[in-house]
Design a protein around this motif. Structure first.
Motif, mmCIF file in Angstrom:
data_model
loop_
_atom_site.group_PDB
_atom_site.id
_atom_site.type_symbol
_atom_site.label_atom_id
_atom_site.label_comp_id
_atom_site.label_asym_id
_atom_site.label_seq_id
_atom_site.Cartn_x
_atom_site.Cartn_y
_atom_site.Cartn_z
ATOM 1 N N LEU A 1 57.994 17.441 77.391
ATOM 2 C CA LEU A 1 57.431 17.738 76.136
ATOM 3 C C LEU A 1 57.731 19.018 75.641
ATOM 4 N N LEU A 2 58.004 19.958 76.511
ATOM 5 C CA LEU A 2 58.419 21.038 76.098
ATOM 6 C C LEU A 2 59.948 21.073 75.438
ATOM 7 N N LEU A 3 60.673 20.357 75.774
ATOM 8 C CA LEU A 3 62.076 20.068 75.511
ATOM 9 C C LEU A 3 61.808 19.366 74.217
ATOM 10 N N PHE A 4 61.051 18.505 73.888
ATOM 11 C CA PHE A 4 60.953 17.771 72.649
ATOM 12 C C PHE A 4 60.206 18.698 71.762
ATOM 13 N N LEU A 5 59.228 19.419 71.902
ATOM 14 C CA LEU A 5 58.891 20.637 71.072
ATOM 15 C C LEU A 5 59.896 21.424 70.596
ATOM 16 N N GLY A 6 60.576 22.002 71.635
ATOM 17 C CA GLY A 6 61.696 22.888 71.322
ATOM 18 C C GLY A 6 62.604 22.505 70.149
ATOM 19 N N ALA A 7 63.003 20.979 70.513
ATOM 20 C CA ALA A 7 63.668 20.494 69.309
ATOM 21 C C ALA A 7 63.336 20.440 68.106
ATOM 22 N N LEU A 8 62.085 20.009 68.111
ATOM 23 C CA LEU A 8 61.393 19.904 66.896
ATOM 24 C C LEU A 8 61.164 21.367 66.117
ATOM 25 N N ARG B 1 59.882 35.788 57.362
ATOM 26 C CA ARG B 1 60.434 35.694 59.034
ATOM 27 C C ARG B 1 59.429 34.735 59.682
ATOM 28 N N LEU B 2 59.732 33.667 60.259
ATOM 29 C CA LEU B 2 59.020 32.837 60.657
ATOM 30 C C LEU B 2 58.918 32.885 62.417
ATOM 31 N N ASP B 3 57.845 33.146 62.966
ATOM 32 C CA ASP B 3 57.829 32.815 64.362
ATOM 33 C C ASP B 3 56.837 31.466 64.629
ATOM 34 N N LEU B 4 57.631 30.446 65.175
ATOM 35 C CA LEU B 4 57.017 29.112 65.346
ATOM 36 C C LEU B 4 56.509 28.994 66.972
ATOM 37 N N THR B 5 56.893 30.128 67.894
ATOM 38 C CA THR B 5 56.806 29.675 69.212
ATOM 39 C C THR B 5 55.179 29.510 69.502
ATOM 40 N N GLU B 6 54.293 30.052 68.978
ATOM 41 C CA GLU B 6 53.018 29.984 69.189
ATOM 42 C C GLU B 6 52.557 28.469 68.807
ATOM 43 N N ARG B 7 52.908 27.995 67.620
ATOM 44 C CA ARG B 7 52.484 26.854 66.854
ATOM 45 C C ARG B 7 53.233 25.675 67.591
ATOM 46 N N PHE B 8 54.310 25.678 68.210
ATOM 47 C CA PHE B 8 55.019 24.604 68.926
ATOM 48 C C PHE B 8 55.221 24.554 70.339
ATOM 49 N N MET B 9 55.098 25.827 70.855
ATOM 50 C CA MET B 9 55.471 25.760 72.202
ATOM 51 C C MET B 9 54.280 26.528 73.293
ATOM 52 N N SER B 10 53.548 27.455 72.872
ATOM 53 C CA SER B 10 52.730 28.309 73.653
ATOM 54 C C SER B 10 51.460 27.089 74.147
ATOM 55 N N TRP B 11 50.798 26.431 73.223
ATOM 56 C CA TRP B 11 49.762 25.759 73.638
ATOM 57 C C TRP B 11 50.300 24.445 74.601
ATOM 58 N N ALA B 12 51.334 23.870 74.977
ATOM 59 C CA ALA B 12 51.922 23.020 75.498
ATOM 60 C C ALA B 12 52.155 23.549 76.922
ATOM 61 N N ARG B 13 52.400 24.843 77.081
ATOM 62 C CA ARG B 13 52.569 25.259 78.441
ATOM 63 C C ARG B 13 51.456 24.890 79.559
#
Length: 71
Positions: free
Chosen positions: A34-41, A57-69
């Motif tokens: 899931l994290l690899l998939f979200l990282g690619a997206l 400047r866009l920081d998409l880490t919270e939006r795409f990754m943080s919730w899935a940890r």
């Protein structure tokens, strides 16, 4: 909806809450995948959103990754 990265159903920023729940269910036995998939997206979204908003400047880490940890 690309390149805006919004949900087709509700219009919220993707991944919206229903999409997150669906992804967690789909990848319930493989959080790493899931994290690899979200990282690619996230990489794809970053490029497309940067083209739409080059001055932002866009920081998409919270939006795409943080919730899935794993908690």
């Amino acid at each position: 909806m690309r390149p805006l990265w919004r949900c087709r159903n509700c219009g919220a920023e993707w991944p919206c809450q229903p999409a997150r729940l669906a992804l967690l269910a789909e990848y319930r036995h493989d959080r790493t995948a899931l994290l690899l998939f979200l990282g690619a997206l996230m990489t794809e979204a970053s490029g497309q959103l940067h083209q739409l908003h080059p001055d932002r400047r866009l920081d998409l880490t919270e939006r795409f990754m943080s919730w899935a940890r794993a908690r």
